[in-house]
Motif scaffolding. Structure first.
Motif, PDB file in Angstrom:
ATOM      1  N   LYS A  24       0.821  -1.220   0.000  1.00  0.00           N
ATOM      2  CA  LYS A  24       0.000   0.000   0.000  1.00  0.00           C
ATOM      3  C   LYS A  24       0.848   1.262   0.000  1.00  0.00           C
ATOM      4  CE  LYS A  24      -4.118  -1.962   1.988  1.00  0.00           C
ATOM      5  NZ  LYS A  24      -4.514  -2.544   3.257  1.00  0.00           N
ATOM      6  N   ALA A  25       2.060   1.180   0.485  1.00  0.00           N
ATOM      7  CA  ALA A  25       2.951   2.350   0.518  1.00  0.00           C
ATOM      8  C   ALA A  25       4.104   2.184  -0.464  1.00  0.00           C
ATOM      9  CB  ALA A  25       3.476   2.563   1.924  1.00  0.00           C
ATOM     10  N   LEU A  26       3.900   1.369  -1.498  1.00  0.00           N
ATOM     11  CA  LEU A  26       4.955   1.128  -2.502  1.00  0.00           C
ATOM     12  C   LEU A  26       6.285   0.744  -1.835  1.00  0.00           C
ATOM     13  CD1 LEU A  26       4.246   3.969  -5.123  1.00  0.00           C
ATOM     14  CD2 LEU A  26       3.368   1.643  -5.061  1.00  0.00           C
ATOM     15  N   ALA A  28       7.542   1.626   0.932  1.00  0.00           N
ATOM     16  CA  ALA A  28       8.271   2.686   1.643  1.00  0.00           C
ATOM     17  C   ALA A  28       8.951   2.072   2.868  1.00  0.00           C
ATOM     18  CB  ALA A  28       7.321   3.800   2.052  1.00  0.00           C
ATOM     19  N   LYS A  60       5.506  -3.295  -9.102  1.00  0.00           N
ATOM     20  CA  LYS A  60       5.326  -1.835  -9.187  1.00  0.00           C
ATOM     21  C   LYS A  60       6.440  -1.059  -8.481  1.00  0.00           C
ATOM     22  CE  LYS A  60       2.248   1.938  -9.106  1.00  0.00           C
ATOM     23  NZ  LYS A  60       1.150   2.641  -8.506  1.00  0.00           N
ATOM     24  N   ALA A  64       9.800   2.826  -2.796  1.00  0.00           N
ATOM     25  CA  ALA A  64       9.649   4.231  -3.207  1.00  0.00           C
ATOM     26  C   ALA A  64      10.323   5.190  -2.234  1.00  0.00           C
ATOM     27  CB  ALA A  64       8.177   4.582  -3.370  1.00  0.00           C
ATOM     28  N   ALA A  66      12.398   6.174   1.708  1.00  0.00           N
ATOM     29  CA  ALA A  66      12.102   6.184   3.137  1.00  0.00           C
ATOM     30  C   ALA A  66      10.648   6.622   3.314  1.00  0.00           C
ATOM     31  CB  ALA A  66      13.041   7.142   3.855  1.00  0.00           C
ATOM     32  N   ASP A  67      10.040   6.162   4.391  1.00  0.00           N
ATOM     33  CA  ASP A  67       8.620   6.436   4.625  1.00  0.00           C
ATOM     34  C   ASP A  67       8.433   7.909   5.003  1.00  0.00           C
ATOM     35  OD1 ASP A  67       6.025   6.648   5.601  1.00  0.00           O
ATOM     36  OD2 ASP A  67       6.017   4.544   6.234  1.00  0.00           O
ATOM     37  N   ILE A  68       7.900   8.668   4.058  1.00  0.00           N
ATOM     38  CA  ILE A  68       7.771  10.119   4.273  1.00  0.00           C
ATOM     39  C   ILE A  68       6.782  10.408   5.396  1.00  0.00           C
ATOM     40  CG2 ILE A  68       7.162  12.327   3.182  1.00  0.00           C
ATOM     41  CD1 ILE A  68       7.976  11.017   0.478  1.00  0.00           C
ATOM     42  N   MET A  71       8.487  10.196   8.738  1.00  0.00           N
ATOM     43  CA  MET A  71       9.526  11.162   9.122  1.00  0.00           C
ATOM     44  C   MET A  71       9.104  12.617   8.966  1.00  0.00           C
ATOM     45  SD  MET A  71      12.354  10.582   6.140  1.00  0.00           S
ATOM     46  CE  MET A  71      11.888  10.549   4.414  1.00  0.00           C
ATOM     47  N   LEU A 108      13.390   4.480  -5.611  1.00  0.00           N
ATOM     48  CA  LEU A 108      13.576   5.923  -5.423  1.00  0.00           C
ATOM     49  C   LEU A 108      14.098   6.228  -4.027  1.00  0.00           C
ATOM     50  CD1 LEU A 108      10.201   7.159  -6.972  1.00  0.00           C
ATOM     51  CD2 LEU A 108      12.432   6.943  -8.102  1.00  0.00           C
ATOM     52  N   GLY A 110      15.550   6.299  -0.679  1.00  0.00           N
ATOM     53  CA  GLY A 110      16.117   5.192   0.094  1.00  0.00           C
ATOM     54  C   GLY A 110      16.003   3.858  -0.624  1.00  0.00           C
ATOM     55  N   GLU A 113      18.931   3.798  -2.813  1.00  0.00           N
ATOM     56  CA  GLU A 113      20.111   3.656  -1.950  1.00  0.00           C
ATOM     57  C   GLU A 113      20.246   2.225  -1.428  1.00  0.00           C
ATOM     58  OE1 GLU A 113      18.668   7.052   0.314  1.00  0.00           O
ATOM     59  OE2 GLU A 113      20.641   7.977   0.120  1.00  0.00           O
ATOM     60  N   GLU A 133      14.785  13.241  -3.342  1.00  0.00           N
ATOM     61  CA  GLU A 133      14.653  13.900  -2.041  1.00  0.00           C
ATOM     62  C   GLU A 133      14.574  15.417  -2.150  1.00  0.00           C
ATOM     63  OE1 GLU A 133      16.737  11.432  -2.747  1.00  0.00           O
ATOM     64  OE2 GLU A 133      16.786   9.956  -1.103  1.00  0.00           O
ATOM     65  N   PRO A 140      19.502  12.992  -0.217  1.00  0.00           N
ATOM     66  CA  PRO A 140      19.622  11.566   0.110  1.00  0.00           C
ATOM     67  C   PRO A 140      20.316  11.391   1.459  1.00  0.00           C
ATOM     68  CG  PRO A 140      20.220  11.943  -2.181  1.00  0.00           C
ATOM     69  CD  PRO A 140      20.063  13.302  -1.545  1.00  0.00           C
ATOM     70  N   GLY A 141      19.832  10.431   2.246  1.00  0.00           N
ATOM     71  CA  GLY A 141      20.381  10.288   3.597  1.00  0.00           C
ATOM     72  C   GLY A 141      20.892   8.895   3.914  1.00  0.00           C
TER      73      GLY A 141
HETATM   74  N1  CAA Z   1       6.734   7.221   1.853  1.00  0.00           N
HETATM   75  C1  CAA Z   1       5.488   6.997   2.288  1.00  0.00           C
HETATM   76  N2  CAA Z   1       4.451   6.672   1.466  1.00  0.00           N
HETATM   77  C2  CAA Z   1       4.712   6.577   0.156  1.00  0.00           C
HETATM   78  C3  CAA Z   1       5.996   6.798  -0.372  1.00  0.00           C
HETATM   79  C4  CAA Z   1       7.050   7.125   0.543  1.00  0.00           C
HETATM   80  N3  CAA Z   1       8.329   7.315   0.139  1.00  0.00           N
HETATM   81  N4  CAA Z   1       5.954   6.633  -1.707  1.00  0.00           N
HETATM   82  C5  CAA Z   1       4.670   6.318  -2.010  1.00  0.00           C
HETATM   83  N5  CAA Z   1       3.929   6.283  -0.884  1.00  0.00           N
HETATM   84  C6  CAA Z   1       2.492   6.001  -0.768  1.00  0.00           C
HETATM   85  C7  CAA Z   1       1.657   7.159  -1.256  1.00  0.00           C
HETATM   86  O1  CAA Z   1       1.522   8.135  -0.254  1.00  0.00           O
HETATM   87  C8  CAA Z   1       0.359   6.461  -1.591  1.00  0.00           C
HETATM   88  O2  CAA Z   1      -0.347   6.234  -0.386  1.00  0.00           O
HETATM   89  P1  CAA Z   1      -1.956   6.475  -0.345  1.00  0.00           P
HETATM   90  O3  CAA Z   1      -2.508   5.488  -1.331  1.00  0.00           O
HETATM   91  O4  CAA Z   1      -2.303   6.157   1.076  1.00  0.00           O
HETATM   92  O5  CAA Z   1      -2.188   7.882  -0.748  1.00  0.00           O
HETATM   93  C9  CAA Z   1       0.819   5.117  -2.125  1.00  0.00           C
HETATM   94  O6  CAA Z   1       2.150   4.920  -1.645  1.00  0.00           O
HETATM   95  C10 CAA Z   1       0.852   5.053  -3.627  1.00  0.00           C
HETATM   96  O7  CAA Z   1       1.627   6.151  -4.086  1.00  0.00           O
HETATM   97  P2  CAA Z   1       1.098   7.174  -5.217  1.00  0.00           P
HETATM   98  O8  CAA Z   1      -0.389   7.294  -5.179  1.00  0.00           O
HETATM   99  O9  CAA Z   1       1.878   8.424  -5.092  1.00  0.00           O
HETATM  100  O10 CAA Z   1       1.512   6.342  -6.539  1.00  0.00           O
HETATM  101  P3  CAA Z   1       1.920   6.924  -7.966  1.00  0.00           P
HETATM  102  O11 CAA Z   1       2.032   5.731  -8.850  1.00  0.00           O
HETATM  103  O12 CAA Z   1       1.023   8.040  -8.368  1.00  0.00           O
HETATM  104  O13 CAA Z   1       3.384   7.586  -7.754  1.00  0.00           O
HETATM  105  C11 CAA Z   1       5.645   7.608  -6.956  1.00  0.00           C
HETATM  106  C12 CAA Z   1       4.455   6.754  -7.429  1.00  0.00           C
HETATM  107  C13 CAA Z   1       6.178   8.441  -8.124  1.00  0.00           C
HETATM  108  C14 CAA Z   1       6.719   6.628  -6.487  1.00  0.00           C
HETATM  109  C15 CAA Z   1       5.202   8.550  -5.816  1.00  0.00           C
HETATM  110  O14 CAA Z   1       4.525   7.781  -4.839  1.00  0.00           O
HETATM  111  C16 CAA Z   1       6.322   9.261  -5.129  1.00  0.00           C
HETATM  112  O15 CAA Z   1       6.847  10.229  -5.664  1.00  0.00           O
HETATM  113  N6  CAA Z   1       6.727   8.787  -3.933  1.00  0.00           N
HETATM  114  C17 CAA Z   1       7.723   9.438  -3.121  1.00  0.00           C
HETATM  115  C18 CAA Z   1       9.120   9.180  -3.660  1.00  0.00           C
HETATM  116  C19 CAA Z   1      10.150   9.895  -2.797  1.00  0.00           C
HETATM  117  O16 CAA Z   1      10.126  11.102  -2.637  1.00  0.00           O
HETATM  118  N7  CAA Z   1      11.100   9.116  -2.245  1.00  0.00           N
HETATM  119  C20 CAA Z   1      12.147   9.653  -1.405  1.00  0.00           C
HETATM  120  C21 CAA Z   1      11.751   9.588   0.025  1.00  0.00           C
HETATM  121  S1  CAA Z   1      12.902  10.387   1.103  1.00  0.00           S
HETATM  122  C22 CAA Z   1      14.176   9.294   1.278  1.00  0.00           C
HETATM  123  O17 CAA Z   1      14.156   8.201   0.749  1.00  0.00           O
HETATM  124  C23 CAA Z   1      15.306   9.765   2.167  1.00  0.00           C
HETATM  125  C24 CAA Z   1      16.516   8.898   2.109  1.00  0.00           C
HETATM  126  O18 CAA Z   1      17.425   9.184   1.385  1.00  0.00           O
HETATM  127  C25 CAA Z   1      16.644   7.741   2.937  1.00  0.00           C
END
Ligand code: CAA
Length: 259
Positions: A24-26, A28, A60, A64, A66-68, A71, A108, A110, A113, A133, A140-141
């Motif tokens: 459900k959270a791809l 995360a 899929k 995607a 770290a869990d945004i 955090m 994407l 994390g 990474e 990020e 990126p962390g």
């Molecule tokens: N954290 C938490 N939830 C996430 C998530 C993440 N990184 N990525 C996706 N989800 C959740 C969405 O919130 C959504 O939840 P709901 O159905 O409850 O709304 C569900 O997964 C499906 O996502 P989308 O509806 O957004 O799906 P999409 O196909 O339209 O888009 C995507 C896919 C392009 C991957 C988009 O979800 C996205 O951009 N995700 C965030 C990617 C991101 O920014 N990653 C970096 C995180 S920070 C990090 O990782 C720090 C580090 O260096 C360790």
């Protein structure tokens, strides 16, 4: 041990397969998932029957990021005090058996990474890699600013980190981030075949090869070459080296005993 966020199984009794499983959270990555991943990796590493580990996600998403949601509210004093992200994210680096990332869909932040912390990446043709990020006000962390340039060079790493754009599997292969691209429906077959090939070799040589290649990314050239030479020499103390070379010379299949 039972897990909530990952699925764990063994293939052909020799390959450990870990599937990230927060659909459900791809996929995360949160602390609970990373704790489970660390525990599963360590268990496979300690199991003498296992010769290689495959880490994968869903069609899929590999992950995607770290869990945004987890955090979003963190404050500086909390992330600094708790050393957020390193606490349980680097366990994979301590695993001595090879870990192959089989990546389909999004890898994407994390997730990218994490894939880069594996020993090599096999990508499905629908894979997408990125460090987005910057789009959410951070960088990126989990090693992305260091491992990505080592993998793809400064220019492409800067492009990805500064624009936050994704690159597809073909671009990732051209750039050297992934070792091969395969049709999505063949991803696990290819990863398991590679893992089984590795399992067919002597574990001591496999572990030494992994350790030596990893050293290429840690220090200078002379240190790395000297480290490799010491491991190379050390393998002449193993029965597997005698067996492997004798098998070649007598035109038979080797029988490695990991000794
Ligand atoms: N954290 C938490 N939830 C996430 C998530 C993440 N990184 N990525 C996706 N989800 C959740 C969405 O919130 C959504 O939840 P709901 O159905 O409850 O709304 C569900 O997964 C499906 O996502 P989308 O509806 O957004 O799906 P999409 O196909 O339209 O888009 C995507 C896919 C392009 C991957 C988009 O979800 C996205 O951009 N995700 C965030 C990617 C991101 O920014 N990653 C970096 C995180 S920070 C990090 O990782 C720090 C580090 O260096 C360790």
């Amino acid at each position: 041990m039972t897990y909530e966020h990952i699925l764990v199984r063994t293939e052909a009794e020799r390959v450990g397969v870990i599937t990230l499983n927060r659909p459900k959270a791809l996929n995360a990555l949160n602390s609970a998932l990373m704790d489970e991943l660390g525990a599963a990796l360590k268990a496979f590493d300690a199991d003498p029957a296992i010769g290689c580990i495959v880490l994968t996600g869903s069609e899929k998403a590999f992950a995607a990021g770290a869990d945004i949601a987890a955090m979003a509210k963190f404050e500086f004093h909390e992330v600094y005090r708790d050393d957020f992200i390193t606490r349980n994210w680097e366990t994979i680096r301590s695993i001595r058996k090879p870990v192959i990332a089989a990546v389909a869909g999004f890898a994407l932040g994390g997730g990218c990474e994490l894939a880069m912390m594996c020993d090599f990446i096999i990508a499905a043709d629908n894979a997408k890699f990125g460090q987005p990020e910057i789009k959410i006000g951070i960088i990126p962390g989990a090693g992305g600013t260091q491992r990505l340039p080592r993998a793809v060079g400064k220019s492409k790493a800067m492009d990805l980190v500064l624009t936050g754009r994704m690159m597809d599997a073909q671009e990732a292969e051209r750039a050297g981030l992934v070792s091969r691209v395969v049709p999505a429906e063949k991803l696990m077959d290819e990863a398991l075949a590679a893992a089984l090939t590795i399992c067919g070799y002597g574990q001591l040589a496999v572990m030494a090869a992994k350790e030596a290649v990893n050293r290429a990314f840690e220090g200078g050239l002379s240190d790395g070459v000297m480290f490799e030479r010491r491991l190379f020499h050390a393998l002449f103390a193993t029965a597997d080296q005698k067996e492997g070379m004798d098998a070649f010379l007598t035109k038979r299949a080797p029988n490695f005993r990991n000794a």
